[in-house]
Design an enzyme around this catalytic site. Structure first.
Site, short mmCIF file in Angstrom:
data_model
loop_
_atom_site.label_atom_id
_atom_site.label_comp_id
_atom_site.label_asym_id
_atom_site.label_seq_id
_atom_site.Cartn_x
_atom_site.Cartn_y
_atom_site.Cartn_z
N ASP A 188 -2.28 3.00 2.06
CA ASP A 188 -1.78 3.18 3.41
C ASP A 188 -2.41 4.47 3.93
O ASP A 188 -2.32 5.50 3.27
CB ASP A 188 -0.25 3.32 3.36
CG ASP A 188 0.40 2.67 4.55
OD1 ASP A 188 -0.30 2.33 5.51
OD2 ASP A 188 1.63 2.51 4.52
N TRP A 208 3.87 0.58 10.27
CA TRP A 208 4.39 -0.56 9.50
C TRP A 208 3.72 -1.86 9.91
O TRP A 208 3.78 -2.85 9.19
CB TRP A 208 5.91 -0.64 9.64
CG TRP A 208 6.55 0.53 8.96
CD1 TRP A 208 7.00 1.68 9.56
CD2 TRP A 208 6.74 0.71 7.56
NE1 TRP A 208 7.47 2.55 8.61
CE2 TRP A 208 7.33 1.99 7.37
CE3 TRP A 208 6.48 -0.08 6.44
CZ2 TRP A 208 7.65 2.48 6.11
CZ3 TRP A 208 6.82 0.41 5.19
CH2 TRP A 208 7.39 1.67 5.04
N TRP A 258 8.72 -2.70 4.41
CA TRP A 258 7.53 -3.54 4.21
C TRP A 258 7.87 -5.03 4.10
O TRP A 258 7.24 -5.89 4.71
CB TRP A 258 6.78 -3.07 2.97
CG TRP A 258 5.48 -3.76 2.78
CD1 TRP A 258 4.48 -3.90 3.71
CD2 TRP A 258 5.03 -4.44 1.60
NE1 TRP A 258 3.43 -4.61 3.18
CE2 TRP A 258 3.74 -4.95 1.88
CE3 TRP A 258 5.58 -4.64 0.34
CZ2 TRP A 258 2.99 -5.66 0.95
CZ3 TRP A 258 4.83 -5.35 -0.60
CH2 TRP A 258 3.55 -5.85 -0.29
N LYS A 308 18.78 13.88 -6.90
CA LYS A 308 17.43 13.36 -6.68
C LYS A 308 16.46 14.10 -7.58
O LYS A 308 16.65 15.28 -7.88
CB LYS A 308 17.01 13.59 -5.22
CG LYS A 308 17.53 12.53 -4.28
CD LYS A 308 16.87 12.70 -2.91
CE LYS A 308 17.25 11.53 -2.01
NZ LYS A 308 16.73 11.70 -0.66
N PRO A 335 0.82 -1.21 0.00
CA PRO A 335 0.00 0.00 0.00
C PRO A 335 0.85 1.26 0.00
O PRO A 335 1.66 1.46 0.90
CB PRO A 335 -0.79 -0.11 1.30
CG PRO A 335 0.07 -0.95 2.21
CD PRO A 335 0.85 -1.87 1.32
#
Ligand SMILES: [Zn+2]
Ligand SMILES: [Zn+2]
Length: 1002
Positions: free
Chosen positions: A98, A542, A582, A627, A59
């Site tokens: 999530d 989590w 995860w 980035k 999720p």
């Protein structure tokens, strides 16, 4: 005569394919078609009774539009799952969201202008705060899914799971209870990673998310040894704010550590010798060497902040401010003596516990000094750092301070530097419970792409994992299902909503929403007359994600068989950083639920991992290596990029550009290259095929015998090789490797097969040749659409729907595995490869001598065995020589140029240009100009013309005369007019300095 002329222009079989394609329009059209015809649902229904292939979709937090990383992961998911569907598996695909935790909470805090955690309870109220969080969660989901859908990602979007649903949360309670029953949950006062702004502990794996290089101040502090004049212990720290919490100094008793007293002017300092050399240089004056026993015997040192002690009660002062032994002390940096503050460090806490030292909590949960630290009470610890250093300097306890560059963890949600902080929190017992050992052994069952994750990042993450700090002192998350008696401390862990109702007598309305604050109102009486109240903490977010395999289907309360059938997942893929997030938490919970203590009752097997194979996809950086940054605008926005290049091109680019798991730079120029070299090349082959199939009225129903043409045989074999390579790689989830196979295959198809076969398509000599040629390319293209469908679902669908009239969708087709190539087939490929290499060498030799390809030459001499005749013809044609000769040895000749030795094919080119060859070369130049004129006059391909030429050059005139048959045929001309006449197109040209007027007319 062209045998087909009379048949041409009957009803066209294939829809015309423009040579330029509007990808955006094409893909939008396909999306509408899929939607209208329910193709995704049909692909599921077709395989419903077949074996299931299980995929768990991690999720995401939808906090905006997806970035290229999401698009890459989505593409991998879609590719593998489409492939598995075409292999016959039933592949349900459910997305999820999530919803809880700090990502949402910090966003809401910002929007509501909340400055400190206390404001949430005191000013806003938990109810309002959580309501706001709930409203925020779904705000971006539409944005997020629209991009995924546009990329062709097939999934059940309408039936998504969400971690805030009561059913989902109830399963989490059940999972937590299963850990509780096994004694895997405990509460402890312990130093854990902590964010002072979010005012909550974090787990060890959350700490790893946001490390950054940062410059701090490191200080060397002198602690006065008691009853000695001018003798100090020298300690070093980068966190001056921890000094008021100091209770001891640790040294390493190992004999390799040589502690010494050195002289520094008036004073004498105790530190480790190698560090003394670093600090004071080789010439440092050692007054005395100290053994470990000497060190232990030192009486102790004077506290830096005696006023802190005065305010605290019940402290065992005898043990404090002494030297203690610790194997943790190292000499990489500092002084070999370590200041110990058990409230603010994992190892410090461990040492403190072992030595019976108190934990001085000099900082409150919001990161401010408590009243015990009178000098800086109420000040933020980071802001107080400078003042603490100045104060030590004024008190002459500072030897020196320096800037210190290091990598330091920051909060993954709010970017505040993390600290270690001792408080009561809840842990899942990973160590000492047998769980870790079972996790390691079950990790053997998981296949990873890239492979090194298995024994690397994943394995080592488990091996070094501390217990999981599973509680958070926050609001918007699943409340911990633990109720505790306010009198006798009796604890009850609730495993279901029904059980909670039974215990407390709560009504359905009271449990309609089990978030805080409603669930906190549910209490009941203890047998001791006290009241059972829920503990304040909520679960780590989590824990939500880790419970997904069970919670998405409300196991075990519903869908019991479905979950049992689909556990563990066959396949998962997320960004590689999820290995310790995860992927890790799923592994913890799966092993806890399949422990033989509970496995009988749970029913998901014994010692099972949550998934059997996993891909960790790599990070994507901008072209400048930084980035991807909205602020720097250093990358093209995904949505316009998709419309410009198409989802297919972006998919193929993302999959093929780097090995799975490796980071790479997103560069638009590379995207453009995939578009022109692969996508458009394929499109041109397709468009070419359709144009001439229609011209010659060829239909797929026309049965032709198997073609013996060397190119047809070769491309059919090459297709088989390509298909088996793609299948082999995709079966192993190496979608990167498979995607890279498309590029050379499409190049072979276009730049060798079609180019070499052009005449057969444009002017087949008879019906047999027509049927064989078109039949071959048709079969190749149809097969290519199937192999390509999981990778480039749009263009393969468009081609398939036009080529296979009866087919509803290429995605409803099956991909059958094929065996490896036989020896004879490999020979076919090898022979062609050799011929092509001879061509490459021949062309290189021409280039070396500066002889144009249009100028015919006599021969190419190749060292080695003779090639098949039809391959020889091909080589001659490609490099424009009269013959290829095969020799054992080369004989030197002044007109011959030789290739470099050591290549695959060694060859020599005869570069002598005889009169005949020269004349032929001139004729070819004329033909080339004639073809340009035909195009200028916009003639149809089969238009017959008249050729006009006028020249005063006698040599050229003779050339035209001698080669007229060749020129006429090449230009589809019926007649030559040798004087100036009216032309549809014409011009004066110059060939090797010879002037000529050339014209064409119908
Ligand atoms: Zn934070
Ligand atoms: Zn009680």
């Amino acid at each position: 005569m062209w045998f087909l002329n009379d048949m041409v222009k009957k009803k066209q079989k294939f829809e015309d394919v423009p040579s330029r394609v509007n990808v955006s329009e094409l893909e939008q059209g396909i999306l509408q078609y899929w939607e209208k015809e329910n193709i995704f649902k049909k692909s599921l229904d077709n395989n419903k009774d077949n074996q299931q292939f299980t995929f768990y979709d991690g999720p995401p937090y939808a906090t905006g539009k997806p970035h290229y990383g999401h698009i890459l992961q989505s593409t991998i998911k879609d590719t593998v799952l489409r492939y598995k569907t075409m292999r016959g598996y039933f592949v349900p695909r459910r997305v999820g969201w999530d919803c809880h935790g700090l990502p949402v909470e910090t966003l809401v805090e910002k929007e509501m202008g909340i400055k400190s955690k206390r404001d949430i309870e005191d000013k806003v109220g938990i109810e309002q705060f959580n309501k706001r969080c709930r409203d925020t969660v779904f705000r971006y989901i539409e944005d997020f899914t629209s991009t995924l859908k546009r990329m062709g990602r097939w999934a059940d979007y309408d039936n998504a799971y969400a971690t805030l649903n009561r059913d989902y949360m109830e399963t989490e309670w059940w999972v937590f209870n299963k850990l509780w029953e096994q004694g895997l949950v405990y509460q402890a006062f312990r130093s854990t990673p902590y964010c002072i702004r979010c005012a909550t502990p974090l787990s060890n794996f959350e700490v790893t998310i946001n490390y950054r290089d940062t410059r701090d101040t490191a200080v060397y502090i002198m602690l006065p040894v008691v009853n000695e004049d001018n003798l100090f212990l020298l300690v070093w720290t980068t966190t001056p704010w921890t000094l008021p919490g100091n209770v001891a100094v640790a040294f390493n008793p190992d004999p390799s550590f040589k502690y010494v007293i050195v002289r520094d002017g008036e004073r004498q300092l105790i530190l480790e010798k190698s560090r003394a050399v670093v600090l004071f240089g080789e010439q440092v004056e050692v007054v005395k060497e100290l053994t470990a026993a000497d060190m232990a015997d030192l009486e102790g040192y004077e506290p830096l902040y005696p006023e802190v002690l005065e305010k605290m009660e019940n402290l065992d002062r005898v043990k404090m401010y002494r030297l203690v032994k610790s194997g943790h002390v190292v000499t990489d940096e500092g002084t070999g003596l370590v200041h110990i503050a058990p409230a603010f460090g994992e190892e410090d806490a461990e040492i403190g516990k072992k030595q019976g030292l108190p934990t001085l909590r000099t900082v409150d949960t919001g990161g401010k000094f408590t009243a015990d630290v009178a000098k800086w009470a109420g000040e933020n610890i980071f802001q107080a750092n400078e003042k603490i250093v100045t104060d030590l300097e004024e008190r002459r306890l500072l030897l020196k301070s320096e800037k210190y560059q290091h990598s330091y963890p920051f909060c993954w949600r709010c970017d505040t530097p993390l600290i270690y902080y001792a408080l009561d929190s809840w842990f899942v017992k990973i160590n000492g419970s047998g769980l870790k050992e079972r996790m390691l052994s079950a990790a053997e069952k998981i296949d990873w792409t890239p492979e090194h994750i298995k024994k690397g990042r994943f394995w080592k993450g488990i091996e070094s994992a501390p217990d999981w700090a599973v509680s958070r002192n926050r609001y918007w998350s699943v409340p911990m299902p633990v109720w505790q008696c306010d009198q006798c401390n009796e604890k009850v862990c609730v495993s279901s909503i029904e059980q909670l109702k039974d215990l407390s007598g709560a009504t359905e309305e009271q449990v309609a929403d089990i978030h805080r604050p409603y669930v906190d109102d549910i209490t009941w009486s203890c047998s001791c007359q006290g009241t059972l109240k829920r503990v304040e903490e909520v679960l780590d977010v989590w824990f939500d994600a880790g419970s997904m395999p069970y919670a998405q289907l409300h196991f075990p309360f519903e869908n019991e068989q479905q979950v049992k059938k689909s556990f563990p997942a066959d396949f998962i893929v997320e960004a590689v950083e999820q290995t310790r997030l995860w992927f890790y938490v799923m592994h913890v919970l799966a092993l806890a639920l399949t422990d033989k203590k509970v496995s009988g009752q749970v029913g998901l097997g014994e010692d099972s991992p949550a998934f059997l194979s996993a891909i960790g996809s790599g990070l994507i950086f901008a072209e400048d290596g930084r980035k991807l940054s909205k602020k720097l605008k250093n990358y093209p926005e995904p949505e316009p990029t998709i419309e410009k290049y198409g989802a297919d091109v972006l998919r193929l680019y993302l999959l093929s550009s780097a090995s799975l798991g490796e980071p790479y730079r997103f560069a638009e120029k590379d995207l453009r290259r995939v578009q022109s070299n692969t996508y458009m090349t394929l499109w041109n082959v397709y468009s070419f095929f359709v144009r001439y199939a229609n011209t010659h009225n060829w239909q797929p129903s026309t049965k032709a015998g198997v073609s013996a043409n060397v190119l047809d045989v070769w491309i059919t074999t090459r297709l088989k090789e390509f298909k088996s390579e793609v299948i082999e790689a995709t079966e192993k989830y190496q979608v990167d490797k498979a995607a890279r196979k498309f590029i050379p295959f499409i190049d072979d198809l276009s730049n060798w097969y079609v180019r070499r076969s052009r005449n057969r398509f444009q002017r087949p000599i008879d019906a047999k040749e027509r049927d064989e040629t078109f039949g071959t390319l048709y079969a190749v293209l149809v097969e290519v659409t199937k192999i390509m469908a999981p990778y480039m679902p749009f263009v393969s669908e468009a081609m398939y729907r036009n080529l296979v009239k009866a087919g509803e969708s290429v995605h409803l087709e099956k991909i059958e595995t094929i065996g490896e190539l036989g020896e004879a087939e490999q020979k076919i490929l090898l022979e062609m490869a050799k011929a092509r290499e001879a061509v490459a060498v021949g062309l290189a030799l021409r280039a070396k001598k500066g002889i144009k390809v249009r100028q015919p030459l006599r021969a190419l001499l190749v060292k080695g065995e003779e090639m098949k005749a039809d391959l020889q013809i091909m080589v001659c044609d490609e490099i424009n020589v009269k013959e290829v000769r095969f020799v054992k040895e080369f004989v030197d000749h002044e007109a011959y140029v030789k290739s470099e030795e050591g290549g695959g094919v060694e060859a020599m080119l005869d570069t002598e240009i005889t009169e005949d060859l020269k004349s032929e070369g001139l004729a070819r130049e004329v033909v080339r100009h004639g073809q340009v004129l035909r195009r200028e006059a916009a003639y149809a391909l089969d238009d017959r013309i008249e050729l006009i030429y006028v020249t005063d050059d006698r040599e050229l005139d003779k050339v035209l005369e001698d080669n007229s048959a060749y020129i006429l045929e090449a230009l589809q001309a019926e007649e030559v007019i040798r004087e100036k006449a009216e032309a549809d197109a014409g011009k004066d040209i110059e060939i090797n300095g010879k002037k000529l007027y050339l014209g064409v007319r119908k």
